[in-house]
Design an enzyme around this catalytic site. Structure first.
Site, PDB file in Angstrom:
ATOM      1  N   GLU A 153      13.223   5.709  42.376  1.00  0.00           N
ATOM      2  CA  GLU A 153      13.578   4.657  43.338  1.00  0.00           C
ATOM      3  C   GLU A 153      14.130   3.456  42.583  1.00  0.00           C
ATOM      4  OE1 GLU A 153       9.373   4.612  44.104  1.00  0.00           O
ATOM      5  OE2 GLU A 153       9.339   2.418  43.967  1.00  0.00           O
ATOM      6  N   LYS A 206      14.608  -0.127  40.926  1.00  0.00           N
ATOM      7  CA  LYS A 206      13.708  -1.178  40.439  1.00  0.00           C
ATOM      8  C   LYS A 206      14.295  -2.496  40.942  1.00  0.00           C
ATOM      9  CE  LYS A 206      11.272  -2.732  36.347  1.00  0.00           C
ATOM     10  NZ  LYS A 206      11.482  -4.165  36.423  1.00  0.00           N
ATOM     11  N   ASP A 217      14.935  -6.337  41.521  1.00  0.00           N
ATOM     12  CA  ASP A 217      14.838  -7.498  40.632  1.00  0.00           C
ATOM     13  C   ASP A 217      14.369  -8.712  41.434  1.00  0.00           C
ATOM     14  OD1 ASP A 217      14.951  -8.769  38.271  1.00  0.00           O
ATOM     15  OD2 ASP A 217      17.137  -8.769  38.091  1.00  0.00           O
ATOM     16  N   TYR A 228       6.067  -0.725  47.608  1.00  0.00           N
ATOM     17  CA  TYR A 228       6.201   0.473  46.767  1.00  0.00           C
ATOM     18  C   TYR A 228       4.914   0.860  46.045  1.00  0.00           C
ATOM     19  CZ  TYR A 228       7.049  -3.235  43.332  1.00  0.00           C
ATOM     20  OH  TYR A 228       6.943  -4.368  42.571  1.00  0.00           O
ATOM     21  N   LYS A 261      16.033   1.548  32.633  1.00  0.00           N
ATOM     22  CA  LYS A 261      16.845   0.352  32.843  1.00  0.00           C
ATOM     23  C   LYS A 261      18.333   0.668  32.738  1.00  0.00           C
ATOM     24  CE  LYS A 261      13.928  -3.129  33.147  1.00  0.00           C
ATOM     25  NZ  LYS A 261      14.017  -4.149  32.189  1.00  0.00           N
ATOM     26  N   CYS A 268      12.464 -26.066   5.247  1.00  0.00           N
ATOM     27  CA  CYS A 268      12.202 -26.215   6.675  1.00  0.00           C
ATOM     28  C   CYS A 268      13.034 -27.378   7.228  1.00  0.00           C
ATOM     29  CB  CYS A 268      10.714 -26.483   6.908  1.00  0.00           C
ATOM     30  SG  CYS A 268      10.345 -26.899   8.615  1.00  0.00           S
ATOM     31  N   CYS A 324      10.211 -30.257   8.445  1.00  0.00           N
ATOM     32  CA  CYS A 324       9.349 -31.027   7.535  1.00  0.00           C
ATOM     33  C   CYS A 324       9.886 -31.060   6.109  1.00  0.00           C
ATOM     34  CB  CYS A 324       7.927 -30.472   7.559  1.00  0.00           C
ATOM     35  SG  CYS A 324       7.784 -28.901   6.696  1.00  0.00           S
ATOM     36  N   CYS A 336       3.536 -29.624   8.790  1.00  0.00           N
ATOM     37  CA  CYS A 336       4.833 -29.486   9.464  1.00  0.00           C
ATOM     38  C   CYS A 336       4.649 -29.772  10.949  1.00  0.00           C
ATOM     39  CB  CYS A 336       5.387 -28.079   9.255  1.00  0.00           C
ATOM     40  SG  CYS A 336       6.907 -27.790  10.172  1.00  0.00           S
TER      41      CYS A 336
HETATM   42  S1  IVH Z   1       5.834   0.160  40.407  1.00  0.00           S
HETATM   43  C1  IVH Z   1       1.667  -0.070  38.022  1.00  0.00           C
HETATM   44  N1  IVH Z   1       8.139   0.165  41.598  1.00  0.00           N
HETATM   45  O1  IVH Z   1       8.760  -4.052  38.044  1.00  0.00           O
HETATM   46  C2  IVH Z   1       3.059  -0.611  38.127  1.00  0.00           C
HETATM   47  N2  IVH Z   1       7.595  -1.730  40.256  1.00  0.00           N
HETATM   48  O2  IVH Z   1       8.199  -3.927  35.155  1.00  0.00           O
HETATM   49  C3  IVH Z   1       3.535  -0.593  39.533  1.00  0.00           C
HETATM   50  N3  IVH Z   1       9.293  -3.477  40.272  1.00  0.00           N
HETATM   51  O3  IVH Z   1       5.746  -5.803  38.081  1.00  0.00           O
HETATM   52  C4  IVH Z   1       4.925  -1.070  39.622  1.00  0.00           C
HETATM   53  N4  IVH Z   1      10.697  -2.476  41.631  1.00  0.00           N
HETATM   54  O4  IVH Z   1       7.434  -6.298  39.921  1.00  0.00           O
HETATM   55  C5  IVH Z   1       7.322  -0.509  40.779  1.00  0.00           C
HETATM   56  N5  IVH Z   1      10.143   0.274  42.753  1.00  0.00           N
HETATM   57  C6  IVH Z   1       9.312  -0.384  41.960  1.00  0.00           C
HETATM   58  C7  IVH Z   1       9.640  -1.651  41.457  1.00  0.00           C
HETATM   59  C8  IVH Z   1       8.745  -2.292  40.595  1.00  0.00           C
HETATM   60  C9  IVH Z   1      10.471  -3.555  40.916  1.00  0.00           C
HETATM   61  C10 IVH Z   1       8.764  -4.504  39.364  1.00  0.00           C
HETATM   62  C11 IVH Z   1       7.358  -4.941  39.640  1.00  0.00           C
HETATM   63  C12 IVH Z   1       6.603  -4.737  38.362  1.00  0.00           C
HETATM   64  C13 IVH Z   1       7.711  -4.671  37.367  1.00  0.00           C
HETATM   65  C14 IVH Z   1       7.289  -3.847  36.182  1.00  0.00           C
END
Ligand code: IVH
Length: 684
Positions: free
Chosen positions: A121, A123, A125, A232, A320, A414, A417, A443
């Protein structure tokens, strides 16, 4: 009191009750947050709030209005997550996805022919948020915070129309839904136009603007901002309504919660990668920002067996998208001095848009990298940004190099300092990548950076004592050591130039700062240990030390072998600790601090069990689970797993084929059990 036109008629006595409760709570809020003089116990206060929330849940038309005659609270309340909110491990290459699924199979002891499904799914942002429903009513919403403690944003989340106040259908008594709050790209652009028109600063990207909109002390501002949510994941839940990840998400949707339509169930690596490509191709046309794809083991029993390592689940990973790049001009190289004296080169760039974010500073890594790539001031350079990491300079475009550039000479003193800056050599004579200032506490940069770290969010977390304030207090000679922070209020009472009369401070902000400092005198021990900024002692090691020793004094006096006995603490960390406490000025600083504060021992892990603190040896072949899984399971229960049997061993789990270790255990009279018995004990 505002009552939306479509709301059912609310009896006047309910409206009056609600107003009275709200006013009472507001008065307690002022007493607690602004006067630092609570008028009721926490229990009484919590009861009042619960009553108010229950009333609002029963009568959805009752719009909560903060501050009936009370000014807005100065900060959010804290919420301790009953189930920690964790983060995800990252992978960038296709090949690493296969490595992840292999790791999962190996851990579970599943051959490559056994079916193993994963969800894939987007991720999102945005910022993660936990929504607590009790009996189907939304009773609390919290941000992630540091994963253990977040901020109470209930009032703000209640203004997000997409998030139901009341779930439909058959709901568990307690259900904590987790997901992402985000702002759509078009809404972000429109909001920025409004901000600029009003002479206010623009947000850098949709995520920042979602976070900025949610974390408003005045929930009315949040209400005026367009925010959305995708469910999610989940935290505490009184019973699991499904056995799979995709089943849970479908269940959330059935309750009326928004879920992302791009989730797909995949049967193998090829399907996961194909879905990644599909989402990547749609990325630019999606209305919201995403930065990758998350893969999760679908079977919830397997998720449970896989568990977590440090702060991330073993059963999920974020794939990513590749980093985004741009070209700009390197105007200058600034050398920053960190709290350990490390000299870090930072590139000052002509501002450039890298994938939607304006970048004007980037890291150049270290001296050798600059030399190896021959990066010169005045060069056109490629800049890269990937996820949350600091943007980095990849290298110069030699064909664009102007004539009068000179190779960059890294300073050997440095810049703050003036002390000699050196590169340490390891026992093989290899120089450290980092050059460090030898000025130590003479320092100024190191002193200030250490103080900043001490007060930072995952350490003492003193509200109102941010980087700017620390620089100010240090420059004024008011704070040079951590202990000085805690004597500040007392000195302020006696001085002719109290804080409240100084620029940037007033009566209220000075009082709030002193109250915030006061509140941290009983900081959890692990935060204090982390805050000392000892090399190699990050948050995880600080927790290990706090748990093992229970007090700062015991940690300071620990012998090398005591330290090495702690699971997860190796020679490098143990030696760094010894080196820290061998320095008289460090010991003095810690002693002075302990005169001021009373660190609290770490609470026992939630799942404290009969196995907590026990040393266990697994031997012979295991048939119900893999070695790695057995070890992880034991550690989850607070036990320590060792490879050899000694007098210190509490329990030996022996499978078929066990040999010398079993004999040793019998000779020493150590308890021996079978794998099946182990499973029973582990299940509690
Ligand atoms: S699952 C136990 N699913 O990504 C971890 N996270 O890098 C459960 N995020 O803190 C997270 N989309 O804020 C999950 N489809 C998705 C997500 C997601 C965004 C974020 C979330 C998490 C961060 C982790």
């Amino acid at each position: 009191m505002k009552i939306p036109a479509e709301a059912p008629l609310i009896p006047p006595e309910i409206i009056a009750d609600h107003a009275r409760l709200a006013a009472e709570i507001a008065a307690h809020d002022i007493a607690y947050h602004q006067k630092d003089a609570p008028t009721v116990s926490d229990v009484t206060y919590d009861r009042l709030r619960q009553k108010l929330l229950a009333l609002e849940a029963d009568w959805p038309g009752l719009v909560p209005e903060r501050g009936v005659g009370a000014p807005p609270v100065e900060s959010f309340g804290k919420v301790t997550h009953r189930v920690p909110m964790l983060s995800l491990g990252n992978v960038f290459e296709d090949g690493e996805v296969g490595e992840f699924t292999q790791r999962v199979r190996r851990f579970l002891g599943l051959g490559s022919d056994v079916p193993l499904a994963f969800t894939a799914e987007p991720k999102i942002d945005g910022l993660s948020c936990a929504l607590r429903y009790e009996g189907g009513h939304l009773v609390q919403a919290a941000t992630r915070g540091d994963g253990a403690v977040g901020e109470d944003v209930t009032q703000n989340v209640r203004t997000i129309s997409e998030i139901p106040h009341q779930l439909r259908g058959n709901v568990p008594a307690v259900l904590e839904v987790r997901g992402e709050i985000y702002m759509r790209r078009d809404e972000f652009v429109a909001l920025n136009e409004r901000q600029i028109a009003q002479g206010k600063p623009a947000f850098a990207n949709p995520r920042n603007s979602a976070a900025g909109s949610l974390r408003q002390l005045d929930a009315k501002i949040t209400a005026s901002r367009p925010l959305h949510f995708f469910a999610y994941a989940w935290g505490e839940i009184s019973h699991l309504p499904a056995h799979s990840q995709h089943g849970m998400v479908a269940y959330f949707a059935s309750l009326g919660l928004p879920t992302n339509p791009l989730m797909k169930l995949c049967e193998n690596d090829a399907q996961m990668l194909a879905h990644f490509r599909m989402i990547e191709a749609q990325r630019a046309s999606l209305p919201y920002d995403i930065d990758g794809v998350v893969y999760k083991v679908d079977d919830l029993d397997l998720q449970l067996r896989l568990g977590f390592v440090s702060r991330s689940p073993r059963w999920a990973v974020a794939h990513k998208f590749p980093a985004e790049q741009a070209t700009t001009i390197l105007r200058d190289i600034e050398i920053q001095v960190g709290r350990t004296g490390a000299l870090t080169p930072v590139a000052r760039l002509d501002p450039v848009n890298v994938g939607g974010v304006i970048v004007s500073n980037a890291t150049l890594h270290n001296e050798d990298e600059i030399a190896r790539k021959d990066i010169r001031i005045g060069d056109s350079v490629r800049v890269q940004r990937a996820g949350d990491v600091i943007p980095q300079v990849l290298g110069p475009l030699l064909e664009l190099r102007p004539e009068a550039t000179k190779p960059y000479v890294f300073p050997d003193h440095c810049p703050v300092c003036g002390a000699l800056a050196v590169r340490e050599h390891d026992e093989k004579g290899v120089p450290d990548a980092v050059r460090r200032c030898t000025g130590g506490l003479t320092c100024k940069a190191q002193v200030v950076e250490r103080l900043k770290h001490f007060c930072s969010r995952n350490a003492l977390d003193i509200e109102g004592l941010g980087e700017k304030q620390i620089e100010f207090f240090h420059a004024e000679g008011l704070i040079t050591t951590p202990a000085d922070i805690f004597t500040l209020a007392e000195r302020d009472r006696k001085t002719l130039r109290p804080l409240r009369n100084r620029e940037g401070f007033g009566e209220t902000s000075a009082r709030n700062l002193f109250a915030a400092i006061e509140a941290r005198r009983d900081v959890p021990l692990n935060r204090l240990v982390f805050g000392l900024g000892i090399r190699h002692v990050g948050e995880t090691n600080a927790k290990r030390l706090a748990r093992a020793f229970g007090s700062m004094e015991a940690i300071a006096q620990a012998k090398l072998e005591d330290l090495l006995h702690i699971d997860g603490i190796g020679v490098v960390v143990a030696e760094a600790l010894q080196a820290f406490f061998a320095e008289a000025h460090n010991v003095e600083a810690v002693e002075a601090l302990l005169q001021q504060i009373k660190p609290q021992p770490m609470p026992e892990p939630l799942n404290a069990s009969a196995l907590t603190g026990k040393t266990i040896v697994f031997t012979g072949s295991l048939e119900l689970m893999t070695r790695e899984e057995a070890k992880a399971q034991a550690e989850r229960l607070g036990a320590k797993v060792s490879g050899s049997v000694s007098k210190k061993t509490d329990l030996v789990v022996a499978g078929p084929g066990a040999g010398s270790k079993l004999a040793q255990a019998e000779a020493l009279g150590v308890e021996v059990i079978s794998e099946a018995e182990w499973q029973q004990r582990a299940a509690g």
